[in-house]
Motif scaffolding. Structure first.
Motif, PDB file in Angstrom:
ATOM      1  N   GLN A 118       0.827  -1.209   0.000  1.00 40.51           N
ATOM      2  CA  GLN A 118       0.000   0.000   0.000  1.00 40.51           C
ATOM      3  C   GLN A 118       0.861   1.260   0.000  1.00 40.51           C
ATOM      4  OE1 GLN A 118      -3.328  -0.942  -0.950  1.00 40.51           O
ATOM      5  NE2 GLN A 118      -3.801   0.688   0.488  1.00 40.51           N
ATOM      6  N   LEU A 119       2.008   1.189   0.655  1.00 35.75           N
ATOM      7  CA  LEU A 119       2.920   2.332   0.728  1.00 35.75           C
ATOM      8  C   LEU A 119       3.788   2.476  -0.521  1.00 35.75           C
ATOM      9  CD1 LEU A 119       3.991   1.892   4.469  1.00 35.75           C
ATOM     10  CD2 LEU A 119       2.797   3.895   3.529  1.00 35.75           C
ATOM     11  N   GLY A 120       3.662   1.515  -1.453  1.00 30.17           N
ATOM     12  CA  GLY A 120       4.350   1.651  -2.731  1.00 30.17           C
ATOM     13  C   GLY A 120       5.663   0.904  -2.865  1.00 30.17           C
ATOM     14  N   TYR A 121       5.983   0.075  -1.899  1.00 27.65           N
ATOM     15  CA  TYR A 121       7.219  -0.706  -2.005  1.00 27.65           C
ATOM     16  C   TYR A 121       7.016  -1.921  -2.910  1.00 27.65           C
ATOM     17  CZ  TYR A 121       8.852   1.948   2.041  1.00 27.65           C
ATOM     18  OH  TYR A 121       9.231   2.958   2.891  1.00 27.65           O
ATOM     19  N   THR A 122       8.077  -2.312  -3.597  1.00 26.60           N
ATOM     20  CA  THR A 122       8.138  -3.625  -4.242  1.00 26.60           C
ATOM     21  C   THR A 122       8.457  -4.635  -3.141  1.00 26.60           C
ATOM     22  OG1 THR A 122       8.955  -2.649  -6.289  1.00 26.60           O
ATOM     23  CG2 THR A 122       9.355  -5.006  -5.976  1.00 26.60           C
ATOM     24  N   VAL A 123       7.663  -5.710  -3.064  1.00 27.28           N
ATOM     25  CA  VAL A 123       7.817  -6.630  -1.931  1.00 27.28           C
ATOM     26  C   VAL A 123       8.035  -8.056  -2.410  1.00 27.28           C
ATOM     27  CG1 VAL A 123       6.784  -7.499   0.199  1.00 27.28           C
ATOM     28  CG2 VAL A 123       6.309  -5.149  -0.533  1.00 27.28           C
ATOM     29  N   ASN A 124       9.091  -8.663  -1.876  1.00 25.83           N
ATOM     30  CA  ASN A 124       9.404 -10.072  -2.103  1.00 25.83           C
ATOM     31  C   ASN A 124       9.309 -10.794  -0.766  1.00 25.83           C
ATOM     32  OD1 ASN A 124      10.642  -9.483  -4.905  1.00 25.83           O
ATOM     33  ND2 ASN A 124      11.826  -8.162  -3.526  1.00 25.83           N
ATOM     34  N   VAL A 125       8.587 -11.908  -0.747  1.00 23.81           N
ATOM     35  CA  VAL A 125       8.409 -12.674   0.485  1.00 23.81           C
ATOM     36  C   VAL A 125       9.155 -13.996   0.357  1.00 23.81           C
ATOM     37  CG1 VAL A 125       6.745 -13.739   2.063  1.00 23.81           C
ATOM     38  CG2 VAL A 125       6.134 -11.624   0.849  1.00 23.81           C
ATOM     39  N   ILE A 126       9.983 -14.298   1.346  1.00 24.02           N
ATOM     40  CA  ILE A 126      10.733 -15.563   1.359  1.00 24.02           C
ATOM     41  C   ILE A 126       9.912 -16.569   2.166  1.00 24.02           C
ATOM     42  CG2 ILE A 126      12.929 -16.684   1.851  1.00 24.02           C
ATOM     43  CD1 ILE A 126      13.068 -14.365  -0.243  1.00 24.02           C
ATOM     44  N   THR A 127       9.249 -17.479   1.459  1.00 18.20           N
ATOM     45  CA  THR A 127       8.224 -18.312   2.099  1.00 18.20           C
ATOM     46  C   THR A 127       8.797 -19.270   3.142  1.00 18.20           C
ATOM     47  OG1 THR A 127       8.359 -19.865   0.244  1.00 18.20           O
ATOM     48  CG2 THR A 127       6.638 -18.177   0.146  1.00 18.20           C
ATOM     49  N   ASP A 128       9.977 -19.835   2.882  1.00 19.87           N
ATOM     50  CA  ASP A 128      10.542 -20.774   3.862  1.00 19.87           C
ATOM     51  C   ASP A 128      11.218 -20.038   5.021  1.00 19.87           C
ATOM     52  OD1 ASP A 128      12.394 -20.021   1.915  1.00 19.87           O
ATOM     53  OD2 ASP A 128      13.452 -21.935   1.901  1.00 19.87           O
ATOM     54  N   GLY A 129      11.201 -18.716   4.985  1.00 19.42           N
ATOM     55  CA  GLY A 129      11.643 -17.901   6.111  1.00 19.42           C
ATOM     56  C   GLY A 129      10.484 -17.450   6.983  1.00 19.42           C
ATOM     57  N   CYS A 130       9.314 -18.033   6.773  1.00 15.46           N
ATOM     58  CA  CYS A 130       8.111 -17.678   7.534  1.00 15.46           C
ATOM     59  C   CYS A 130       7.489 -18.933   8.139  1.00 15.46           C
ATOM     60  CB  CYS A 130       7.066 -17.021   6.621  1.00 15.46           C
ATOM     61  SG  CYS A 130       7.615 -15.540   5.751  1.00 15.46           S
ATOM     62  N   ARG A 131       6.875 -18.770   9.287  1.00 16.19           N
ATOM     63  CA  ARG A 131       6.059 -19.818   9.898  1.00 16.19           C
ATOM     64  C   ARG A 131       4.827 -19.156  10.506  1.00 16.19           C
ATOM     65  NH1 ARG A 131       9.284 -22.183   7.467  1.00 16.19           N
ATOM     66  NH2 ARG A 131      10.394 -24.121   7.944  1.00 16.19           N
ATOM     67  N   GLY A 132       3.708 -19.908  10.554  1.00 19.12           N
ATOM     68  CA  GLY A 132       2.448 -19.309  10.961  1.00 19.12           C
ATOM     69  C   GLY A 132       1.914 -19.822  12.288  1.00 19.12           C
TER      70      GLY A 132
END
Length: 213
Positions: free
Chosen positions: A166-180
């Motif tokens: 929303q703030l205008g950044y290009t965003v890349n998410v590293i999926t195996d660096g996340c846990r829920g």
């Protein structure tokens, strides 16, 4: 020219094994974080982190309302999950994970300091009533692209990513660096889908290292 930063979301003891709000396999994100820190530092990219930093009487805590943790309710007009007491300021649980290469982190941004409102995102509280210092810092350093990973996928990572977009950044998410947290079994899967639909690009660490300069 894209100026890039790695944003590590809430890699804190209370979200890892033995913590007050431990996320399954939360510790496994630390190796990914350290690999990305090294990757970014080798390329001159900034590394920043967010840190949940609650007062002991925070309104998101189930103990403040005499309800069971993970009960759904309302806090100051906003839907609220009531959590176990976690990431209380100046406690061991609020500290960044001891195996994280903290010396390489350029700046740390606290969130969730206002007892009256929860703050999942590293940029805003949940009502978008107040900003943290993160956006101003990134803009001051002319950063327009983020690599995001951390804890937890379905809350703080998701809302950080959505706000960054929303703030205008290009965003890349590293999926195996996340846990829920996964109060519902598919919450993290749905969170990744939501981030992707909103405009984030999803990578595994291996994909990222292979495809990025």
């Amino acid at each position: 020219m894209n100026q890039r930063a790695l944003l590590l979301v809430d890699l804190q003891n209370d979200f890892c094994a033995g913590g007050a709000l431990a996320v399954a396999e939360g510790d496994s994100t630390i190796d990914v974080a350290n690999a990305l820190i090294a990757w970014c530092k080798a390329r001159g990219d900034a590394v920043v982190a967010s840190q949940d930093w609650h007062p002991a009487n925070h309104g998101s805590f189930a103990s403040q309302h005499q309800v069971e943790p993970f009960t759904q309710g309302e806090l100051n007009g906003l839907a609220q999950t009531f959590w176990p007491d976690h990431c209380v300021q100046h406690t061991e649980g609020a500290e960044l994970h001891p195996l994280l290469h903290q010396k390489a982190i350029d700046a740390v941004f606290h969130k969730g300091e206002n007892a009256g409102i929860d703050s999942y995102s590293a940029f805003f509280d949940n009502g978008h009533r107040q900003k943290t210092a993160l956006d101003d810092w990134l803009r001051h350093h002319e950063i327009n692209e983020l690599i995001v990973m951390g804890l937890a996928t379905d809350y703080c990572v998701k809302f950080t990513v959505l706000d960054a977009l929303q703030l205008g950044y290009t965003v890349n998410v590293i999926t195996d660096g996340c846990r829920g947290v996964n109060i519902q079994t598919q919450d993290s899967t749905h969170a990744f889908m939501e981030m992707s639909v909103a405009g984030a690009t999803l990578f595994t660490l291996a994909d990222w290292q292979e495809t990025q300069a």
